[in-house]
Design an enzyme around this catalytic site. Sequence first.
Site, PDB file in Angstrom:
ATOM      1  N   LYS A 173      26.053  83.828  15.249  1.00  0.00           N
ATOM      2  CA  LYS A 173      24.981  82.857  15.524  1.00  0.00           C
ATOM      3  C   LYS A 173      25.198  82.206  16.887  1.00  0.00           C
ATOM      4  CE  LYS A 173      26.338  80.787  11.836  1.00  0.00           C
ATOM      5  NZ  LYS A 173      26.533  79.864  10.674  1.00  0.00           N
ATOM      6  N   THR A 204      20.235  68.710  13.297  1.00  0.00           N
ATOM      7  CA  THR A 204      20.662  70.078  12.975  1.00  0.00           C
ATOM      8  C   THR A 204      21.796  70.072  11.952  1.00  0.00           C
ATOM      9  OG1 THR A 204      22.125  69.984  14.897  1.00  0.00           O
ATOM     10  CG2 THR A 204      19.993  71.067  15.217  1.00  0.00           C
ATOM     11  N   GLY A 206      23.582  70.905   8.850  1.00  0.00           N
ATOM     12  CA  GLY A 206      23.415  71.904   7.796  1.00  0.00           C
ATOM     13  C   GLY A 206      22.652  73.151   8.173  1.00  0.00           C
ATOM     14  N   THR A 207      22.457  73.396   9.466  1.00  0.00           N
ATOM     15  CA  THR A 207      21.683  74.592   9.854  1.00  0.00           C
ATOM     16  C   THR A 207      22.381  75.882   9.399  1.00  0.00           C
ATOM     17  OG1 THR A 207      22.731  74.413  12.030  1.00  0.00           O
ATOM     18  CG2 THR A 207      20.464  73.641  11.860  1.00  0.00           C
ATOM     19  N   GLY A 208      23.716  75.910   9.554  1.00  0.00           N
ATOM     20  CA  GLY A 208      24.461  77.122   9.178  1.00  0.00           C
ATOM     21  C   GLY A 208      24.395  77.362   7.677  1.00  0.00           C
ATOM     22  N   CYS A 209      24.520  76.278   6.888  1.00  0.00           N
ATOM     23  CA  CYS A 209      24.458  76.399   5.418  1.00  0.00           C
ATOM     24  C   CYS A 209      23.088  76.931   5.002  1.00  0.00           C
ATOM     25  CB  CYS A 209      24.657  75.029   4.751  1.00  0.00           C
ATOM     26  SG  CYS A 209      26.164  74.197   5.237  1.00  0.00           S
TER      27      CYS A 209
END
Length: 269
Positions: A173, A204, A206-209
């Site tokens: 990412k 942003t 928690g974007t990865g979760c």
Amino acid sequence: MKTCLTIAGSDPSGGAGIQADLKTFAAHGIYGMSVIVAVVAENTCEVRSIMDVSPAVIRDQMACVFEDIPPDAVKIGMLSQPETMQAVADALALYQPANVVIDPVMLAKDGSALMASEALELFKRGILPHARVFTPNIPEAEVLTGMTIRTEEDMRQAAKILRQEGAQTVLVKGGHLDGAAVDIFDDGVAVHRFEAARIQTKNTHGTGCTLSSAIASNLANGHVPHQAVNRAKAYITDAISHSLDLGKGNGPTHHFYRLYQEGLSWLDK
Ligand SMILES: Nc1ncnc2c1ncn2[C@@H]1O[C@H](COP(=O)(O)OP(=O)(O)OP(=O)(O)O)[C@@H](O)[C@H]1O
Ligand SMILES: Cc1ncc(CO)c(N)n1
């Protein structure tokens, strides 16, 4: 009804971890389940404390889910201490779930460590090889490969190395680089580039979760990894575009924007 399980930490402020994952599953019409491996006291500003759940209780939670409602896909997020990770690694070896998306969560937005450095070797040996889709961000991919990643070519190289380490497919990412939000996906057959315009927002958390649980939702809904990642990228871009100005720090994303606009028919597009 399709089912997804998240194995992750709990964020009481609701933007990351288990809470973000369950909202994402719900937005995809999925029945969500959760194995909580750590209780994190955090919000949009900071991580205050972390308490890991005992390995015995993690094993029991895994058994309760897998003996009763085997999930169509699994998302794995924060795994903090080696003992916690070992309990999850043992359960993965025992139940052998097919559609596993692994997000190697290492740092929170405030820089707090969410994976102990002593757990890294076990992560590589006991967790990573279960990944149907593996989703490191750039700093995580750097730690896992020992490379410095500055360019898209570096991201491609890192994805290839992580596939050689045992992940079936890898999405590196690019949220941490400047310019457009470009992610590189290597599925062993081809390397795909997913680009979205960078949205100017501080919200942003928690974007990865959210991205990894959207990939798991799409795998559960029958999409192959490449399609699942493509759809999840559109979902996270939408969720960041309509992010919520809640809290005093990095606010959460909006999980239900398309669902509220179009109902579950948004999934047919
Ligand atoms: N400002 C932004 N605008 C558009 N897309 C973004 C932005 N920031 C991140 N993304 C995208 O969001 C997804 C998550 O990437 P990111 O690199 O932020 O993950 P992460 O660092 O693991 O997140 P987290 O902080 O939750 O651990 C990727 O698809 C990335 O390209
Ligand atoms: C519980 C939890 N998991 C993952 C992250 C990373 O966003 C976080 N901040 N908190």
